[in-house]
Design an enzyme around this catalytic site. Structure first.
Site, PDB file in Angstrom:
ATOM      1  N   SER A 141       0.855  -1.190   0.000  1.00  0.00           N
ATOM      2  CA  SER A 141       0.000   0.000   0.000  1.00  0.00           C
ATOM      3  C   SER A 141       0.881   1.226   0.000  1.00  0.00           C
ATOM      4  CB  SER A 141      -0.894   0.011   1.251  1.00  0.00           C
ATOM      5  OG  SER A 141      -1.532   1.270   1.401  1.00  0.00           O
ATOM      6  N   TYR A 155      -1.844  -1.002  10.296  1.00  0.00           N
ATOM      7  CA  TYR A 155      -1.887  -1.432   8.895  1.00  0.00           C
ATOM      8  C   TYR A 155      -0.712  -0.843   8.124  1.00  0.00           C
ATOM      9  CZ  TYR A 155      -3.546  -1.461   4.015  1.00  0.00           C
ATOM     10  OH  TYR A 155      -3.644  -1.607   2.651  1.00  0.00           O
TER      11      TYR A 155
END
Length: 263
Positions: A141, A155
């Site tokens: 990401s 995350y």
């Protein structure tokens, strides 16, 4: 999207797509299937709509037992794995920064976003190395470089670890015939991203529109003007695992509509 003839360029290949029942994972699985691949998908829950072209394995990959189940079943049924797409990931932690996060919040994110792909790689790499052939793609990401501390801190940290691990793994196994790549998407328009906006709105006592704007502001905006569609991420994956990309390994591919503001 207009259907494209991929000429069965991946015919005879066996691929596993984790988190492949919905969103980006589903789009990747369908794209690989169109290219002639035998595709296995895995998730905790069965897909809402069955696809006869995709073999489903129910497993919780955030636990070691789930990984072991998938590795065993794939190798027993197919005898090999050519393509591994570590797509499983996501954030279910509370918004509000470091102070509201517990050890359990951190553990869940690390297990799902970092340790699950590490365990799957370890399970499938030996037969790839033995055959001197295989492709592993880690879906990271842009938050690995652009963390949102107030909403997805664990995350983002896990994805940063995945990025580093992926590069290190590539250095080790590329000389042995296995390509390892990382794809780092920006915001993707999926049901999960909408659910995340709902969680941020609830925890911060704001509207979903305000939550969406706050995340957009944290990202610095998206120059392209919209989030990515899952099919756009899948198209990049389809190229990267194909013979057309045979010289690509150890590289991160950012697909974010221009979100990352630096070079």
């Amino acid at each position: 999207m207009e259907q494209i003839n991929f000429n069965n360029e991946l015919s005879g290949k066996i691929a596993l797509v984790t988190g492949g029942t919905k969103g980006t994972g589903k789009a990747i699985a369908e794209r690989l299937s169109q290219a002639g691949t035998n595709v296995i998908i895995t998730a905790r829950n069965e897909p809402e709509k069955e696809n006869q072209n995709l073999h489903f394995i129910s497993a919780d990959l955030s636990k070691a037992a789930g990984t072991e189940k998938v590795v065993k079943e794939v190798l027993e049924k197919y005898g090999k794995l050519d393509i591994l797409i570590n797509n499983l990931g996501g954030s279910e932690t509370k918004g509000g920064g470091f102070a509201v996060l517990t050890d359990a919040d951190w553990e869940t994110s690390l297990q799902t976003n970092l340790l699950a792909p590490v365990r799957l790689d370890r399970g499938f790499l030996p037969q790839m190395i033995e055959r001197k052939n295989g492709v592993i793609v880690h879906i990271a990401s842009i938050q690995a470089q652009l963390p949102l501390y107030d909403s997805t801190l664990p995350y983002a940290s896990a994805k940063a670890g995945l990025l580093n691990y992926s590069k290190s793994l590539s250095n080790e196994v590329s000389p042995k015939g296995v390509r390892v790549l990382t794809v780092s998407p920006g915001w993707i328009n999926t049901a999960s991203s909408k659910a995340m906006m709902e969680r941020i709105a609830e925890s911060s006592n704001i509207t979903i529109e305000q939550a969406t704007k706050s995340v957009m502001d944290s990202l610095g905006g998206i120059p392209f003007g919209r989030p990515a569609q899952p099919e756009e991420i899948a198209e990049l994956i389809g190229f990267l695992v194909s013979p057309r990309a045979n010289y690509l390994t150890g590289t991160e591919f950012v697909i974010d509509g221009g979100t990352i503001p630096t070079i």
